[in-house]
Design a protein around this motif. Structure first.
Motif, mmCIF file in Angstrom:
data_model
loop_
_atom_site.group_PDB
_atom_site.id
_atom_site.type_symbol
_atom_site.label_atom_id
_atom_site.label_comp_id
_atom_site.label_asym_id
_atom_site.label_seq_id
_atom_site.Cartn_x
_atom_site.Cartn_y
_atom_site.Cartn_z
ATOM 1 N N GLU A 157 0.809 -1.218 0.000
ATOM 2 C CA GLU A 157 0.000 0.000 0.000
ATOM 3 C C GLU A 157 0.843 1.269 0.000
ATOM 4 N N PRO A 158 1.663 1.433 -1.030
ATOM 5 C CA PRO A 158 2.566 2.582 -1.041
ATOM 6 C C PRO A 158 1.829 3.905 -1.239
ATOM 7 N N THR A 159 0.633 3.859 -1.772
ATOM 8 C CA THR A 159 -0.030 5.112 -2.144
ATOM 9 C C THR A 159 -1.045 5.567 -1.112
ATOM 10 N N SER A 160 -1.208 4.793 -0.036
ATOM 11 C CA SER A 160 -2.327 5.083 0.865
ATOM 12 C C SER A 160 -2.225 6.472 1.492
ATOM 13 N N SER A 161 -0.992 6.969 1.671
ATOM 14 C CA SER A 161 -0.906 8.302 2.280
ATOM 15 C C SER A 161 -0.367 9.352 1.296
#
Lengths: 495, 332
Positions: free
Chosen positions: A167-171
């Motif tokens: 989940e690299p894009t969650s933040s």
């Protein structure tokens, strides 16, 4: 062509919980591979095994055709496998450059580490990520989403042949996602195998060359991009999702208002201006992506965090801002992290269950009364245990959660708030907890359920609230609601 | 990754069990090799010299159980003695004793408790500060001199004399330890102490007044340090500003030896009593063997290190199973 990595028949148990049952994954050089599946399907566990963070109970891992055993992260790194996990693992008070090269060999000059060169190299790596920061700054001084990029920079800086992104894009903001994807494509073109976990459908479809789907800890299907669209994915990720509620026979009496949350704003900016009501006997789901501020909100409601503004009103009375006052007013929280926030590991099941007992108007007078309370809850919730004096940590996650719920109910609350009530709990216990919640609602308790699992939200809620980036973006009635409504509200998509 | 061999269920024994075994072995060994060790007068000597560290250790156990520490106990002991020496000439002895205990408890407990419990400051830093302050005051008031006094029967009995056939200090230990064991085992306060040390967040969420619990343990520690100060005066028939200097090291060592965990939430008064009794027996044995008192400090340090290592070993052993479940509770 041999696979860069192949994982076959990977099995992993955590006590009674099966995290993976014979899962497999094949990675080619120069591809972006999306690992899809719902929360709890075993994706992160599979990546952690490949990264050497945890060791499988069974199964084979081969890199470039030769079978290997990873006893730790070092072993995986030696094969060029690097993982960027969901939780940040940076050292906050070291400089950015130091963090980028943490654990890797830095440039050595005559007198130890050559900081000038190290910083220069750090800047080069960061430039590839479109990140303009001073490498001498402390990591703690930059915003969280940039810290995430630092972590990715660390992976790039070493000779990574297999990059695992959980989940690299969650933040990340959209333009940062774009920058990240540029780098990912670049790395792919250079021959790196990349595995990505994401919960954003559009992102998965945009960047991936191949897909593997896990469901309930098992391998379901794998396919190249060409054969994949949204329906294909959903069909495999979700089995027989109950699209409509099963328990809709609600009596149509005038609902009784129990809890009002008015204009709550967090001091640290985790959420702003949140208002909603909770009525007697209803279960309200609070959906949203990780980092939307839901945990912060519910913890603020029960008085755990300082808040900048806002009131909590129970049955018309404004409640003082403290955990004890909130509890006395009848609002209790089952927090999201059993280990860190709700159980006391060194205490017995009995003591954990009786922990809130001061909150009761009539404290039990004798040990016998206490025993009876414990015995009653154990029977009612079917808590499986050897003895009430055994440590709480000897229980499975589901049974631990039942103990925590029992503790909260022993204070005779009017409102029960649960944060990720079934995280890390096996399917059987999940169903039991849902059943418990329904019965409680039927008895008149107002229940607010924070959950990141859509299926869970749909399973239990009478009404659904959705948060995105600290705002309440939707308040949807259960009777006419589509999954896409929730998803678009949670992702902040315009309609 | 099981190694294929099974240790005895180390994790199921009370932590102090090993120390108790060592204590018994030490007593047997000494009784055989050094007959003088087993004489009534020497055994009573061990009991008398253990009493003050044990009283301090019981207070220390309360603070360490909440994941704190109270380093000020030695200074507070001296401070109370000086206070007593001032009061004793002006009023009946009983009043002087009570007044010095009450004042010390309120002042020291108040400072430590408010700063640590209410304001959430670090206990190590705060009590390091009060350690300096109260030792300093004791020196200032007395100008560094020891004050002899006629303590009378009561104070003497508490610190050194006999109450009927029973040594007075032993009686004090039995009463204090008994009350403390009861408080920790059978009261809500006791459960709260363990809860706060085990997981402060969860305790707060469960409606426990965590700051109040933390304040209370520093009051208890101050109270017991004051009591120990009175006992010390009774023992030496004088109040010295140097009294109890550095004793906090031995007390913390004994508490940890007794199985109380420095990070809080685990431990017992029984363990503390055994741990400190063991340290005192070791010192007594070394003295009888003619080993210099400098070496005794070295031995205390080594034993502390060994105890902490042993505890880590225990934790690792019983933690192996737990850690699997932990990683499960985290994401996914």
């Amino acid at each position: 062509m041999t696979n860069r990595v192949s994982m076959l028949g990977i099995t992993k148990h955590f006590d009674a919980v099966k995290a993976l049952q014979g899962a497999s994954l094949e990675l080619h050089a120069g591809e972006v591979h999306t690992l899809a599946g719902e929360n709890g399907s075993g994706k992160s566990t599979l990546l952690k095994i490949l990264a050497g963070v945890i060791q499988p109970d069974d199964g084979k891992i081969a890199v470039d055709g030769s079978e290997l055993t990873f006893n730790g992260v070092r072993d995986a790194m030696a094969q060029g496998i690097t993982m960027v996990s969901q939780e940040l693992s940076l050292v906050p008070h070291l400089s950015i450059a130091e963090n980028v090269f943490l654990g890797h060999n830095q440039t050595r000059g005559k007198f130890g580490i050559d900081w000038h060169d190290t910083e220069k190299r750090a800047v080069e790596v960061l430039k590839r990520l479109n990140l303009n920061v001073n490498p001498k700054d402390e990591v703690a001084s930059i915003p969280q989403h940039e810290q995430q990029l630092i972590e990715i920079a660390r992976a790039i800086a070493s000779d990574t042949r297999v990059l695992l992104l959980d989940e690299p894009t969650s933040s990340l903001a959209p333009n940062e996602v774009a920058a990240l994807f540029r780098v990912v494509s670049q790395l792919r073109d250079e021959g790196t195998a990349i595995v990505m976990i994401s919960h954003r459908m559009s992102e998965m479809l945009e960047i991936s060359d191949r897909f593997t789907v896990l469901r309930d800890s098992k391998f379901i299907d794998t396919s190249p991009r060409a054969g994949v669209n949204e329906d294909w994915l959903i069909e495999r990720m979700v089995l027989n999702k109950p699209k409509k509620a099963i328990h809709m026979e609600k009596k149509n009496t005038t609902p009784e208002l129990v809890l009002e949350v008015k204009n709550m704003t967090d001091r640290n900016g985790a959420f702003q201006n949140i208002s909603f009501n909770l009525f007697k006997g209803e279960i309200v789901g609070l959906a949203g992506l990780a980092g939307a501020g839901r945990t912060e909100l519910v913890e603020a409601i029960v008085g755990l965090h300082p808040r900048q503004a806002g009131d909590v009103v129970v049955l018309g009375e404004t409640i003082a801002h403290s955990t004890r006052a909130t509890m006395n007013a009848g609002v209790v929280l089952v927090p999201d992290d059993r280990r860190e926030k709700s159980t006391i590991r060194d205490m017995s099941i009995r003591d954990n269950l009786l922990l809130s007992i001061h909150g009761r108007p009539q404290k039990p007078r004798s040990k016998k009364q206490e025993e009876k309370i414990v015995a009653d809850w154990v029977a009612k919730f079917k808590i499986k245990m050897s003895s009430p004096y055994a440590p709480i940590s000897s229980l499975s996650g589901g049974n631990q959660q039942k103990v925590v719920i029992a503790r909260c109910l022993e204070t005779k609350p009017k409102v029960l708030i649960l944060d990720e009530a079934t995280r890390g709990i096996d399917l059987g216990a999940k169903a039991e907890i849902y059943q418990i919640l329904r019965e409680l609602a039927a008895e008149g308790l107002a229940i607010l359920c924070v959950s990141s699992e859509l299926s869970e939200i749909f399973e239990i809620s009478d009404r659904v609230l959705v948060m995105h980036a600290g705002d309440l973006t939707a308040d949807l009635d259960r009777s006419n609601i589509e999954e896409s409504d929730v998803v678009s509200a949670a992702t902040g998509a315009k309609k | 990754m099981s190694r294929g061999f099974k240790l005895p269920r180390l994790s199921s024994m009370p932590a102090w069990f090993g120390v108790l075994v060592l204590e018994i072995l030490l007593i047997i060994g000494m009784a055989i090799t050094q007959p003088v060790f087993f004489s009534a007068s020497n055994l009573s000597n061990i009991v008398r010299s253990s009493a003050i560290p044990i009283i301090l250790g019981i207070g220390m156990t309360f603070t360490i159980l909440t994941a704190g520490i109270d380093l000020s106990v030695g200074s507070v002991l001296a401070f109370t003695g000086i206070l007593l020496s001032g009061f004793i000439t002006h009023m009946p002895r009983v009043s002087a004793v009570l007044l010095s205990i009450v004042i010390t408890t309120i002042v020291v407990g108040g400072i430590n408790g408010l700063l640590i419990g209410k304001l959430g400051l670090n206990s190590f830093v705060v009590t390091l500060g009060t350690l300096g302050i109260f030792r300093g005051i004791a020196y200032l008031v007395t100008n560094g001199t020891t004050r002899s006094m006629d303590t009378g029967k009561l104070i003497n009995t508490l610190g050194d004399g006999n109450f009927g056939p029973v040594p007075g200090p032993l009686l004090v230990v039995i009463v204090v330890a008994g009350l403390s064991i009861w408080a920790l085992r059978s009261t809500y306060f006791g459960r709260d102490v363990y809860a706060v040390g085990g997981n402060e967040f969860a305790a707060r969420l469960a409606g426990i007044f965590t700051s109040r619990v933390k304040m209370t343990v520093y009051f208890i520690s101050a109270l017991l340090a004051a009591l120990a100060g009175i006992m010390q005066v009774g023992r030496l028939q004088s109040a010295a500003p140097t009294a109890g200097a550095g004793i906090e090291l031995a007390v913390v060592a004994g508490v940890l030896l007794g199985g109380t965990r420095l990070s809080g939430g685990v431990g017992s008064i029984t363990g503390t009593v055994i741990g400190l009794l063991f340290l005192q027996t070791v010192q007594n044995s070394l003295t009888i063997q003619g080993v210099s008192s400098y070496w005794q400090q070295v031995v205390t340090g080594v034993l502390l290190g060994a105890a902490v290592l042993f505890d880590r070993f225990r934790a690792n052993y019983s933690g192996r199973r737990k850690s699997r479940e932990e990683s499960n509770v985290t994401k996914e």
